[in-house]
Enzyme design. Structure first.
Site, PDB file in Angstrom:
ATOM      1  N   ASP A 481       0.819  -1.205   0.000  1.00 47.34           N
ATOM      2  CA  ASP A 481       0.000   0.000   0.000  1.00 47.34           C
ATOM      3  C   ASP A 481       0.856   1.260   0.000  1.00 47.34           C
ATOM      4  O   ASP A 481       1.928   1.306   0.598  1.00 47.34           O
ATOM      5  CB  ASP A 481      -0.896  -0.015   1.246  1.00 47.34           C
ATOM      6  CG  ASP A 481      -1.838   1.164   1.311  1.00 47.34           C
ATOM      7  OD1 ASP A 481      -2.704   1.271   0.426  1.00 47.34           O
ATOM      8  OD2 ASP A 481      -1.696   1.988   2.234  1.00 47.34           O
ATOM      9  N   GLU A 534       1.083  -0.610  -5.151  1.00 44.70           N
ATOM     10  CA  GLU A 534       0.119   0.448  -5.402  1.00 44.70           C
ATOM     11  C   GLU A 534       0.941   1.738  -5.514  1.00 44.70           C
ATOM     12  O   GLU A 534       1.239   2.393  -4.520  1.00 44.70           O
ATOM     13  CB  GLU A 534      -0.900   0.572  -4.257  1.00 44.70           C
ATOM     14  CG  GLU A 534      -1.998   1.569  -4.596  1.00 44.70           C
ATOM     15  CD  GLU A 534      -2.495   2.367  -3.398  1.00 44.70           C
ATOM     16  OE1 GLU A 534      -3.535   3.028  -3.524  1.00 44.70           O
ATOM     17  OE2 GLU A 534      -1.831   2.372  -2.347  1.00 44.70           O
TER      18      GLU A 534
END
Length: 812
Positions: A481, A534
């Site tokens: 993330d 990401e």
């Protein structure tokens, strides 16, 4: 105040036992056969002792003195200890009382001295302490403040002894925690010091084990700035005074082996900070936690037996970027609210396999205090959230998915952590896991703290955590993330709020090195595992090998895949426009092919796109309800045919109209046959199932996802018609033709250029089919090419293009 018994002495099935009052020794065992203490003038000879052999502490506790032989394990006859000056000295006493002693084992326990063996115990609230060996038992002198001591006439420290501790109303027998050698090896300490312990979870934290023949738990914690560390938990009524830990030198690690403590015990570390204050902290390495809002760590040992050997053996057979990879993203607590990990194991694998997805991606499962963060603000990096069950229950879920043929990815959050005062923030009184520079530590977007990637122990904590999930829980991939927030020093910062790196640039060189090390380690140790970034910028080489230097002078970050955020934003912007305006945004659907092969991409329609006012996927579409569903179906089929892997968030597979909320999850009632519009939602779900089925059956759609030879435009500039047509090619050259028509009109006889060596084309998917909720305008018969050149090709076919639909054709 009535003193409470020390809970660490509470009888456990692991070995502690309640003792009865002591009984006289058998007559045939004469005191002369045992070591005896030198008598002082006020001591009574052994042969003149009265029949009552209770110690003073036992008498104070009200323990009865029954007649009979000495119970087994209670030692030999009682002997007196010499009241010599063997007690804890004033300086050590104060350090122990303050919880700032670095070497309690050097003071407490049994130690050889010139006239025998000195025994010292620190048992706050105790009325008396007696040493018990196989040969003798002797009451220690009460030195006040919970300290007890005595000198026994032994030639050497006994290999084993126990303490009988009398409290008001009870007597408990236990091993002495301060008679044990360190339970952590020199190699572990060396690797920790170098930041290279790839199995850090085996060295730090709470580890149930047998040490020197005794069952208990080893507790270790890294706190280099601490003045002292004590262990507190349910076993000592959360008062760590009597459980000081020892410092293991320059490593910054503190250690204590506690006998008789086993699985399920709650604990925290009581840390004396440099400023003199104290803080009670959860274990950063805890493998199990209490369910929030409770915050204690829990001693854990796994007993799960894996049954996914077949899956694990073959998952590395084909590289991920050359394999079918269709992902269903799930927020476990809300997918079916109220279900535990084990209950999810009974439903989730069946649902995912029915829809044909190859993988699930779990939003963060590591423990987090606030459910509204969806798991993206982690406090327990090594513990699956206790909201849904135990770590073994989570393993059971992963096992069930593997046995169903479904891979498991999980979101991993090494970018930041929350400021909760019981967790990682200023863990030992100073910045430790976070950067010491506030400009580097404070995350401007989320009010959290960023890790100090330049500190080797912190980097080790995170790298080992990545391998931990893959190895202990058989996770098949980590979606990392917020990578962009890690890579840039000026991320969400204004001028003056950040300091350039040593080269004057804005790249966070420490974060780059960390990500490279993490990826290299994960791939080396876990064949078949994939890491997914990401990353929302144009950083060069996210999925390039770490040893390949790019034009910017950096090696690749080493990820296997990267989320294509550009494709997601552009394509969603295009389909949100009314068809009459789409011709002005045509390039938003084609621009992705300009950079499609710069990285190995995933096409993500994730949770982030269906919350906070962005609307659900179907609600983004223009027009009435029929047009919205038609647009959605056409868009999904365009996505599945586009180069790159697919990811779809739960609820979007059946056209949920409302935004997702973690409070209630997907609107499953839309699929209730009693609901009038149920066929509309079921039709979209049937399409997703067929998309996945056709996708897996057609290597053209995935074998050359990262190879430009796997794609060719037929027409990418038919803006006035709202048509996109392209060919995908398998490794053996077999083509698949995908045509998306995003206008509400029907186009008959629409001509498209095709390869001239294909004798006929057969429609294998049409999103306008009646079973999906469409108008059922299809091309039911094989379509044969004509020798009419078109779109730069020698042959062409004529198709009927349904309104707001995508059609797939393959050689007949």
């Amino acid at each position: 105040m009535t003193p409470r018994p020390r809970p660490d002495d509470t009888p456990k099935k692991t070995g502690s036992k309640r003792t009865s009052a002591k009984k006289p020794a058998p007559e045939d065992k004469k005191p002369a056969e045992l070591p005896t203490a030198r008598r002082t003038a006020d001591e009574t000879p052994a042969d003149e002792r009265v029949a009552d052999e209770r110690t003073a502490g036992e008498r104070a506790a009200g323990v009865r003195d029954p007649a009979g032989p000495v119970p087994a394990g209670s030692g030999g006859p009682a002997v007196a200890t010499r009241p010599a000056g063997v007690g804890v000295g004033p300086a050590d006493r104060q350090l122990l009382l303050d919880g700032t002693h670095h070497d309690p084992h050097g003071v407490l326990g049994a130690h050889p001295v010139p006239d025998g063996v000195a025994f010292r115990a620190f048992r706050p609230y105790a009325l008396g302490v007696t040493v018990v060996t196989d040969e003798l038992r002797a009451e220690l002198r009460d030195d006040g403040d919970g300290f007890f001591s005595g000198l026994l006439p032994l030639r050497a420290v006994p290999d084993a002894y126990r303490l009988v501790v009398a409290y008001e109303g009870t007597v408990l027998e236990t091993e002495d925690a301060y008679r044990f050698l360190p339970a952590l090896g020199e190699l572990d300490l060396h690797l920790i010091g170098e930041g290279r312990h790839e199995e850090l979870w085996r060295a730090l934290g709470a580890e149930p084990m047998e040490h020197q023949g005794v069952a208990g738990t080893r507790f270790t914690v890294w706190a280099p700035n601490a003045r002292g560390v004590r262990l507190a938990g349910g076993f000592n009524f959360w008062d760590g005074t009597g459980h000081p830990m020892r410092s293991l030198g320059s490593s910054g690690v503190w250690e204590l082996f506690v006998p008789a403590i086993g699985e399920g015990e709650l604990y925290k570390f009581d840390i004396a900070r440099p400023d003199g204050s104290r803080t009670l902290r959860a274990d950063p390495m805890a493998r199990r936690t209490e369910a929030p809002p409770a915050t204690s760590s829990v001693v854990h040992a796994s007993h799960h037996e894996w049954h996914d050997a077949e899956w694990m053996a073959r998952r590395a057979d084909r590289p991920v970027h050359e394999a079918p990879f269709s992902v269903y993203e799930v927020h476990l607590p809300s997918w079916r609210p109220g279900l535990t990990y084990r209950q999810l194991a009974d439903q989730l694998p069946a649902y995912v396999t029915d829809l044909g997805f190859t993988h699930v991606e779990l939003m963060p499962v590591a423990e987090h205090p606030f459910g509204g963060s969806w798991g993206y603000q982690v406090t327990g990096f090594y513990a699956p959230t206790a909201r849904l069950g135990t770590p073994d229950d989570f393993k059971y879920l992963v096992d069930a998915l593997h046995r169903a043929g479904v891979g498991v990815l999980m979101d991993w959050v090494p970018a930041h952590f929350p400021r909760d005062e019981w967790a990682l923030a200023e863990f030992d009184g100073r910045p430790l896991y976070e950067h010491a520079d506030p400009l580097r530590a404070d995350h401007p977007d989320w009010g959290t703290l960023e890790f100090d990637y330049g500190r080797r122990e912190v980097r080790n904590f995170l790298v080992a955590n990545a391998t931990y999930w893959c190895e202990e829980f058989h996770i098949d991939g980590l979606r990392v993330d917020a990578v962009a927030s890690m890579l840039y020093l000026d991320y969400s910062r204004e001028p003056g709020q950040w300091v350039p790196n040593e080269h004057g640039g804005r790249e966070n060189l420490d974060a780059v090195a960390f990500l490279q090390e993490m990826n290299a380690t994960v791939y080396r140790r876990n064949p078949g595992v994939v890491t997914v970034a990401e990353e929302s910028t144009a950083w060069d080489g996210v999925t390039r090998a770490t040893h390949h230097i790019g034009p910017g002078g950096f090696g690749g970050l080493g990820f296997g895949l990267k989320w294509n955020m550009g494709w997601m934003h552009d394509s969603l912007d295009y389909v949100s426009h009314d068809p009459v305006h789409r011709k002005y945004h045509h390039d938003e659907m084609t621009f992705s092919m300009v950079y499609a092969y710069s990285e190995n991409y995933v096409l993500p329609i994730s949770h982030d796109e269906v919350v906070h006012g962005k609307r659900s996927l179907v609600s983004k579409m223009p027009g009435d309800w029929w047009q919205q569903r038609a647009n959605l179906r056409a868009y999904l089929a365009f996505m599945w045919a586009h180069p790159g892997k697919q990811l779809l968030f739960m609820g979007q597979e059946f056209a949920q109209g409302a935004e997702w909320s973690e409070a209630h999850g997907p609107d499953w009632w839309l699929l209730d046959p009693a609901y009038g519009a149920e066929p509309d939602h079921r039709g979209v779900r049937d399409l997703v199932r067929d998309l996945n089925t056709r996708y897996r059956d057609e290597p053209a759609l995935w074998e050359r996802d990262t190879d430009p030879s796997g794609f060719a435009w037929v027409t990418g500039d038919s803006a006035d018609d709202n048509v996109f047509a392209f060919l995908r090619h398998a490794a053996d050259g077999t083509p698949l033709l995908a045509v998306s028509h995003l206008s509400p009109a029907v186009r008959h006889g629409y001509r498209l250029g095709v390869p001239e060596d294909i004798p006929a084309w057969h429609e294998i998917l049409n999103t306008d089919t009646a079973r999906y909720g469409g108008g059922d305008i299809t091309n039911p018969d094989p379509v044969k090419p004509e020798s009419t050149p078109w779109h730069g090709r020698a042959a062409s076919i004529r198709l009927t293009l349904p309104p707001l639909a995508t059609v797939w054709l393959r050689p007949a």
